[in-house]
Design a protein around this motif. Structure first.
Motif, short mmCIF file in Angstrom:
data_model
loop_
_atom_site.label_atom_id
_atom_site.label_comp_id
_atom_site.label_asym_id
_atom_site.label_seq_id
_atom_site.Cartn_x
_atom_site.Cartn_y
_atom_site.Cartn_z
N PRO A 179 39.27 18.20 38.35
CA PRO A 179 40.30 17.43 37.64
C PRO A 179 41.00 18.26 36.57
N VAL A 180 41.20 19.54 36.86
CA VAL A 180 41.78 20.43 35.84
C VAL A 180 42.44 21.60 36.57
N GLU A 181 43.58 22.08 36.01
CA GLU A 181 44.17 23.31 36.56
C GLU A 181 43.42 24.50 35.99
N ILE A 182 43.01 25.43 36.84
CA ILE A 182 42.36 26.65 36.35
C ILE A 182 43.27 27.83 36.69
N ILE A 183 43.75 28.49 35.64
CA ILE A 183 44.72 29.57 35.80
C ILE A 183 44.08 30.87 35.36
N LEU A 184 44.01 31.85 36.25
CA LEU A 184 43.36 33.13 35.92
C LEU A 184 44.39 34.23 35.75
N ILE A 185 44.28 34.97 34.66
CA ILE A 185 44.96 36.26 34.53
C ILE A 185 43.90 37.32 34.82
N ILE A 186 44.09 38.11 35.85
CA ILE A 186 43.08 39.10 36.23
C ILE A 186 43.72 40.49 36.18
N ALA A 187 43.17 41.37 35.34
CA ALA A 187 43.61 42.77 35.38
C ALA A 187 43.05 43.35 36.68
N PHE A 211 46.58 32.24 40.32
CA PHE A 211 46.14 33.59 40.00
C PHE A 211 47.36 34.39 39.52
N ILE A 212 47.23 35.03 38.36
CA ILE A 212 48.28 35.93 37.90
C ILE A 212 47.68 37.33 37.81
N PRO A 213 47.85 38.18 38.85
CA PRO A 213 47.30 39.54 38.78
C PRO A 213 48.15 40.38 37.83
N VAL A 214 47.50 41.11 36.94
CA VAL A 214 48.26 41.93 35.98
C VAL A 214 47.79 43.39 35.99
N ILE A 215 48.72 44.25 35.58
CA ILE A 215 48.43 45.68 35.40
C ILE A 215 48.20 45.86 33.91
N THR A 255 44.15 49.60 34.01
CA THR A 255 44.19 49.33 35.46
C THR A 255 44.66 50.58 36.20
N LEU A 256 43.96 50.92 37.28
CA LEU A 256 44.31 52.12 38.03
C LEU A 256 45.15 51.80 39.27
N LEU A 257 45.00 50.55 39.77
CA LEU A 257 45.61 50.19 41.04
C LEU A 257 47.11 49.89 40.90
N LYS A 258 47.88 50.38 41.85
CA LYS A 258 49.30 49.96 41.96
C LYS A 258 49.43 49.26 43.31
N PRO A 259 49.39 47.91 43.32
CA PRO A 259 49.34 47.21 44.60
C PRO A 259 50.68 47.23 45.35
N ILE A 291 42.14 31.60 31.72
CA ILE A 291 41.24 32.67 31.29
C ILE A 291 41.78 34.03 31.73
N ALA A 292 41.43 35.05 30.96
CA ALA A 292 41.88 36.42 31.25
C ALA A 292 40.67 37.34 31.31
N THR A 293 40.50 38.05 32.43
CA THR A 293 39.40 39.01 32.55
C THR A 293 39.95 40.42 32.79
N GLY A 294 39.25 41.40 32.21
CA GLY A 294 39.77 42.77 32.17
C GLY A 294 39.40 43.64 33.37
N PRO A 295 39.90 44.88 33.37
CA PRO A 295 39.61 45.82 34.45
C PRO A 295 38.31 46.58 34.15
N GLU A 296 37.90 47.50 35.00
CA GLU A 296 36.80 48.40 34.69
C GLU A 296 37.15 49.07 33.34
N GLY A 297 36.19 49.12 32.43
CA GLY A 297 36.48 49.71 31.13
C GLY A 297 37.01 48.71 30.11
N GLY A 298 37.31 47.50 30.57
CA GLY A 298 37.69 46.42 29.65
C GLY A 298 39.13 46.47 29.16
N TRP A 299 39.48 45.48 28.35
CA TRP A 299 40.79 45.43 27.70
C TRP A 299 40.82 46.45 26.56
N THR A 300 42.00 46.89 26.17
CA THR A 300 42.12 47.68 24.93
C THR A 300 42.13 46.70 23.76
#
Lengths: 258, 258
Positions: free
Chosen positions: B80-88, B110-114, B118-122, B204-213
């Protein structure tokens, strides 16, 4: 804590407070990390809940022993409970993903089983590979314990293995997961148990693609398992144990906070 | 509910209560499933929270329209809730695993972010692949909603996109995850929020390997995010969002139960 390198060590590599390195570890420390005499690193002793700081006493490569135990590291990243998983092996490489994620989350024992609907027949090489993944994941997630992975057995045999974990002096709870059975949510059961006290051991069993058979669920119930569900959506065999352990971890760390 | 086959349909395939199938869907229904005139199946309309039972009105393959909408299905598997993810974006194919598991668990956007680390360029092909995975996972887990996956953008751009989700009439909470910052456990915050009322949106926002700055965390905080942790062990970039969503799902379904 100082960011020292960590490596995993078998208990028999420790002799008289000194450490005997394998050829592979010597190569890694000496050639890859370029550590020298007097440099320190951290060892995680397999099967023991403790880290040690050790110091190189000779240049590498050399004869044994090559390092001296200095002091234990006072860091506690383990959950205050043993988490024991019975997992009906999923198809493909699914069990690798389960081992990797659930090791990060704090599981202490994995008992892979062949259930009625399991399609995979794992080779001994597979089992070795799972153990390597568990060791790597324990190191990377900074755990003190490297979880034990049992050799795969039939589901009835797995239930017997599990019964050896029970003791009169320790409290334990057991859950079996089934998505189609209209059972109570796991979280509901867990929160009411843990509101009272964190048990010493939590044992859970998750099924393969297609789920457990009715017979398997009844066998588990007769061994003291309670059937529960993980919500209204149908989860893959790989996803279910990761979700169950994530929820346990959250509730336990929440409880610890107070 | 009868176990009818389910397929995903774009909204524009519906015209005047009839359904126009793509060539691929015609092949799947007619040749693979061997459905015939009068047979029924279930459609999930992309972006809408509802299933329909439809009935084939002509033999396949044929000209459009080929099926008629019969009735909506009264099943509710959505949270019963929208769950919106920002994922590095994590390295390798890690985002595929995140999309697959988190779709099963009930994520809606899902909002994928660089991010900085982040090392990947999709490639555009990757983005199409993620959308196919989300569609498949929504079908398999029996959801009514197929989550939307945005095109990858920079982290600041992702925060701006997220701010368009906020409204004056709906309640929302925002969390950013960081393992090394000694922040409060996510579960602690979530349980105290949800004890009161389930918010309309959780972002929610979760970071890449090595975390957020540090700069990225500060930027998120200035947009209303609260920094939280997921326990004492260090989780991989792939594991963290799955754990966060598992815990949310558990708490929300627990709350709904009362």
């Amino acid at each position: 804590m100082v960011q020292l390198q960590r490596i995993a060590i078998a208990p028999e590599q420790i002799q008289d407070e000194h450490l005997i390195l394998t050829a592979e570890q010597q190569h890694y420390l000496g050639r890859v990390l370029r550590l020298k005499q007097g440099d320190r690193f951290i060892i995680i002793i397999e099967g023991q809940g403790q880290w040690w700081i050790v110091e190189l006493i000779v240049n590498l490569p050399s004869v044994s022993p090559q390092a001296k135990l200095i002091e234990t590291v006072s860091i506690q990243t383990e959950l205050p409970v043993e988490i024991i998983l019975i997992i009906a092996l999923p198809k493909g490489d699914g069990f690798e993903e389960i081992v990797r994620c659930c090791t990060e989350l704090g599981v202490t024992q994995f008992i892979p089983v062949i259930s009625k609907r399991t399609l995979l027949k794992p080779s001994p090489q597979k089992v070795e590979r799972w153990r390597r993944i568990a060791t790597e994941a324990a190191e990377q997630s900074e755990r003190q314990i490297i979880p034990k992975i049992y050799d795969p057995v039939s589901f009835p045999q797995g239930l017997l293995t599990l019964s050896t974990f029970k003791s009169n002096t320790q409290s334990s709870v057991q859950y079996i997961f089934e998505s189609r059975g209209n059972y109570q949510p796991f979280m509901l059961e867990l929160m009411s148990i843990i509101a009272d006290k964190i048990p010493d051991k939590i044992m859970i069993a998750t099924g393969p693609e297609g789920g457990w058979t009715e017979e398997e669920i009844q066998a588990a119930i007769s061994m003291g398992f309670q059937p529960v569900s993980l919500g209204k959506r149908i989860l893959r065999a790989v996803t279910a144990p990761i979700v169950a352990v994530s929820q346990m971890m959250g509730i336990i760390e929440h409880k610890q906070y107070f």
